[in-house]
Design an enzyme around this catalytic site. Structure first.
Site, mmCIF file in Angstrom:
data_model
loop_
_atom_site.group_PDB
_atom_site.id
_atom_site.type_symbol
_atom_site.label_atom_id
_atom_site.label_comp_id
_atom_site.label_asym_id
_atom_site.label_seq_id
_atom_site.Cartn_x
_atom_site.Cartn_y
_atom_site.Cartn_z
ATOM 1 N N PRO A 2 0.834 -1.204 0.000
ATOM 2 C CG PRO A 2 -0.529 -1.469 1.848
ATOM 3 C CD PRO A 2 0.726 -1.959 1.252
ATOM 4 C CD GLU A 3 3.245 3.110 -4.201
ATOM 5 O OE1 GLU A 3 3.473 4.302 -4.432
ATOM 6 O OE2 GLU A 3 3.644 2.195 -4.935
ATOM 7 C CE LYS A 52 4.852 3.865 1.453
ATOM 8 N NZ LYS A 52 5.865 2.960 0.908
ATOM 9 N NE ARG A 267 10.326 -2.321 -3.193
ATOM 10 C CZ ARG A 267 9.439 -1.480 -2.682
ATOM 11 N NH1 ARG A 267 9.759 -0.668 -1.719
ATOM 12 N NH2 ARG A 267 8.201 -1.446 -3.149
#
Ligand code: ZN
Length: 281
Positions: A2-3, A52, A267
């Site tokens: 989730p961003e 977040k 990433r």
């Protein structure tokens, strides 16, 4: 993962259900049993999102502040499920369950949380300390982007990596960073400090635009409809929603060059060799 847009959206939607209500709290999985017992029967006074992180300001049963906040970070796999009617039984991994206490004839709203990295109770100074470690949040209307600009000017690391640093800008994850850099026509390998102030401010402004769109719709759609021959962002086919993220070997929506991917540190990132002038391509 989730961003930031997802977290702010959870805060907005859950506020509607929970704020001003008394809630029952329990931990079906048992790992948050003590914390849930402290919250059980209290009132939710406010729900705040930053980057977040989520903070739920707790009150006693009559709404007086208790000085305790429920703090949640979903991490990679955390997930909320909300039921406005009779909920199914919680899954085994459900760390926290919240259910509004309504009159006799109403079922109340139930929220299950599973898989989160952080579920704990913090004090107001601890909330401030967590906020203090985070960079400005593009979804915070009072955010000060000059802190982001200053952070980028100091960093030699590639802009693609700097954008994921929550201390520099909060709420950006792997999808937004790849898409923002495409939209800016920037090579993710460019050292952050080599960008002009205008370029950095451009990234900030685009983050505000994209995260706001994402917060509203609950989806990350970054393509300008005209680039794929459409009139609106609604109902774009999957491959037309994003420019580069997970589109390796597919043609660029703007120039037709196949999108490439590579993995700096841990990433994976994607980019268009032509539109972003990738040095590595
Ligand atoms: Zn291109």
């Amino acid at each position: 993962m989730p961003e930031g847009h997802t977290i702010h959206r959870h805060a907005r939607l859950q506020r509607r259900h929970l704020v001003g209500k008394r809630v029952a709290a329990w931990s079906p999985q048992g790992r948050f049993a003590d914390g849930a017992a402290r919250l059980d029967g209290g009132t939710v006074r406010d729900i705040r999102a930053v980057g977040k992180h989520l903070f739920y300001e707790w009150g006693t049963s009559d709404g007086t502040a208790t000085g305790e906040l429920l703090h949640i970070h979903l991490g990679l796999f955390g997930k909320f499920r909300t039921f406005v009617d009779e909920p199914p039984a919680p899954t085994e991994g459900t760390r926290l369950a919240l259910r509004t206490i309504e009159g006799e004839d109403a079922a109340g709203t139930t929220i299950y949380l599973a898989g989160a990295t952080v579920v704990d109770i913090v004090s107001p100074p601890e909330e401030e300390a967590i906020r203090g470690r985070l960079g400005p949040d593009p979804l915070d209307r009072k955010a000060d982007p000059s802190r982001f600009v200053a952070a980028m000017r100091r960093r030699r690391l590639p802009i693609g990596e700097a954008l994921l640093d929550q201390k520099a800008i909060s709420g950006i994850g792997n999808v937004y960073r790849a898409e923002m850099l495409f939209r800016a026509g920037l090579d993710p390998d460019t050292p952050a400090a080599d960008l002009t102030e205008d370029q950095v401010m451009g990234l900030w402004d685009d983050a505000v635009t994209l995260l706001r769109l994402g917060e509203k719709s609950g989806r990350i759609v970054t393509v300008e409809p005209a680039d794929v021959g459409r009139r609106s962002r609604g109902r774009l086919p999957r491959d037309e929603q994003r420019y580069v993220y997970k589109r390796h070997d597919r043609p660029c929506h703007r120039c037709g060059t196949p999108i490439v991917m590579w993995t700096p540190r841990s990433r994976t990132i994607w980019g268009c060799p032509t539109c972003q002038g990738l040095a590595r391509a």
